[in-house]
Write an enzyme that holds these catalytic residues in place. Structure first.
Site, mmCIF file in Angstrom:
data_model
loop_
_atom_site.group_PDB
_atom_site.id
_atom_site.type_symbol
_atom_site.label_atom_id
_atom_site.label_comp_id
_atom_site.label_asym_id
_atom_site.label_seq_id
_atom_site.Cartn_x
_atom_site.Cartn_y
_atom_site.Cartn_z
ATOM 1 N N GLU A 196 0.786 -1.236 0.000
ATOM 2 C CA GLU A 196 0.000 0.000 0.000
ATOM 3 C C GLU A 196 0.820 1.289 0.000
ATOM 4 O OE1 GLU A 196 -2.999 -0.029 3.029
ATOM 5 O OE2 GLU A 196 -4.019 -1.771 2.183
ATOM 6 N N GLU B 9 -5.393 -8.691 0.916
ATOM 7 C CA GLU B 9 -6.053 -8.377 2.187
ATOM 8 C C GLU B 9 -7.536 -8.159 1.960
ATOM 9 O OE1 GLU B 9 -4.491 -5.144 4.582
ATOM 10 O OE2 GLU B 9 -2.429 -5.703 4.099
HETATM 11 C C1 NOJ Z 1 -4.230 -2.338 5.300
HETATM 12 C C2 NOJ Z 1 -2.862 -2.536 5.899
HETATM 13 O O1 NOJ Z 1 -2.014 -3.168 4.988
HETATM 14 C C3 NOJ Z 1 -2.873 -3.257 7.221
HETATM 15 O O2 NOJ Z 1 -1.629 -3.070 7.805
HETATM 16 C C4 NOJ Z 1 -4.012 -2.742 8.073
HETATM 17 O O3 NOJ Z 1 -3.982 -3.252 9.362
HETATM 18 C C5 NOJ Z 1 -5.322 -3.092 7.394
HETATM 19 N N1 NOJ Z 1 -5.371 -2.463 6.098
HETATM 20 C C6 NOJ Z 1 -6.554 -2.651 8.173
HETATM 21 O O4 NOJ Z 1 -6.555 -1.292 8.321
#
Ligand code: NOJ
Length: 450
Positions: free
Chosen positions: A165, A355
């Protein structure tokens, strides 16, 4: 009845800072999420930190045993840069290297494929003090780090992700100032930073290809996927164009990062918007940045929806009282279908969902278990949309739940829980939630029970 490919990567995800603890154990150096949080910036909910978190650094063997019980086919985790290179470059911490080698060996012994992210936001403090991603040497630093890690894990790790990200660690950490290193950089500085991160990605891909023949390499971006109001071709096209635009702000957008990496060019809107302010690139640099990758990974939680006829008013909060998670994120299962479709049709690579998950306020109930029907329903609905995409001919090769464990949710501290496994922080006891056992059954049936 849904058909998922036999070799589908059924996975769950974590990141080093969020789970490891052991922030200064066995020669680990500090990252910005250690130093700047200890400095008492007051930026983390309840003044919390990730010093111990769920202590995965010391409990990983039991945790891998739980992964095995859950039948995971893959486990996505990140390497802590300052655990393997305490100063970011130079001296290697052998204990850190051994930790990740042992972890990979244990995963492989249990039939679990490691999916490794090189950078999940924890820049070594020593490099931050030299300007971090603003420093033109940062691509060299990252190449050195990638080299050390990939030589150590070659033969153990097949799937690699360079950056997690960039939208968020830049948008939240370097522009909005709500994540470490809590900075507010202007557009001029963000041009250099963007270029250095893109070059660092390219350098790491080169290193991975050299050290790990046969590796599958990608990046794990996020970015808003805008949902059509209905499935008519006109609305779908409108949502696609919005998703490929600079919305919701250039650093946070999909194409600011993905067009350079996957198409080897600036997004058209960026040329119009910035003109000569855009970071300059030579032909060699474009080639470096856009080396072929093996899949388009995507972190996906919520779609944004067109709430009014004015297309500039896309918003996550769809309507008064719309269903949301504990983190106040919109519940919009269709985003997994449309995101897979839009990214596949633009970049022509298999899709890997790195994710997707639900934040809740889970607790241990009177019967000693953690019942989380909302999370089950959330995952069920979202996974059906993955199935929908596959049925439409979109090659989705894997899906990773965020998160395997409850953990440190960055600026939100420990205030909400994403795990399939509950963690009682004072005792470090783990309890597999109902959703964890449900996910086991989904995996065991190859998604057939969805
Ligand atoms: C994206 C991130 O990569 C992760 O580190 C985070 O905990 C989750 N989203 C939830 O916010």
């Amino acid at each position: 009845m849904t058909t998922f490919p036999k070799d589908f990567l059924w996975s769950a995800s974590t990141a080093a800072t969020q789970i490891e603890g052991g922030w200064n154990a066995d020669g680990k150096g500090e990252s910005i999420w250690d130093t700047l949080v200890h400095d008492g910036t007051g930026k983390i909910a309840h003044g919390e930190n990730s010093d111990t978190s769920i202590d995965f650094y010391h409990r990983w063997r039991e945790d891998v045993a739980l992964m095995k019980q859950m039948g995971l086919k893959a486990y996505r985790f990140s390497i802590s840069w300052s655990r393997v290179l305490p100063e970011g470059i130079g001296k290697v911490n052998e204990a850190g290297i051994r930790f990740y080698q042992d972890l990979c060996d244990e995963l492989l012994k249990n039939g679990i494929q490691p999916l490794v992210t090189l950078y999940h936001w924890d820049l070594p403090t020593a490099l931050y003090r030299q300007g971090g991603w603003k420093n033109p040497a940062s691509p060299d630093w990252f190449a050195e780090y990638a080299d050390v890690v990939s030589r150590a894990l070659a033969g153990r790790v097949r799937y690699w992700l360079t950056f997690n990200e960039p939208q968020m660690f830049c948008g939240l950490g370097l522009v909005a100032g709500v994540h470490a290193p809590f900075e507010h950089n202007d557009d001029v500085a963000m041009m250099d930073i963007t270029k250095h991160i893109l070059l660092a990605h390219g350098r790491a891909v080169q290193v991975l290809r050299k050290n790990c023949p046969g590796a599958k390499v990608g990046m794990a971006p996020t970015g808003d996927c805008c949902l059509p109001k209905d499935d008519s071709p006109e609305e779908v096209e409108k949502a696609r164009q919005k998703s490929l635009s600079e919305y919701p702000g250039y650093i946070m957008s999909n194409t600011w990062w993905a067009d350079p990496v996957f198409l080897g060019q600036y997004p058209a809107w960026a040329k119009e918007k910035f003109g000569d302010l855009l970071y300059p690139m030579t032909a060699e640099e474009w080639t470096l940045v856009s080396q072929p990758l093996d899949f388009y990974a995507y972190n996906c939680y919520q779609g944004t929806v067109d709430i009014v006829p004015d297309p500039s008013k896309y918003d996550a909060y769809a309507y008064q009282g719309s269903p949301q998670t504990a983190a106040a994120w919109n519940i919009t299962p269709k985003v997994l279908y449309y995101a897979s479709k839009f990214w596949f049709e633009r970049y022509h690579l298999p899709i890997l969902i790195t994710e997707n998950g639900y934040s809740g306020l889970d607790c241990v109930m009177l019967d000693g278990k953690v019942h989380d029907p909302q999370r089950i329903d959330f995952l069920h609905r979202y996974l059906r949309e993955v199935a929908h995409a596959i049925a439409d001919g979109i090659p989705v090769i894997g899906y990773s739940v965020w998160s395997l464990f409850d953990n440190f949710e960055w600026a939100a501290g420990y205030s909400c829980r994403y795990g399939l496994i509950y963690v009682d922080y004072p005792t470090q006891q783990r309890i597999v939630k109902d959703s964890g056992w449900w996910y086991r059954d989904v995996i065991a049936s190859d998604g057939g029970c969805l």
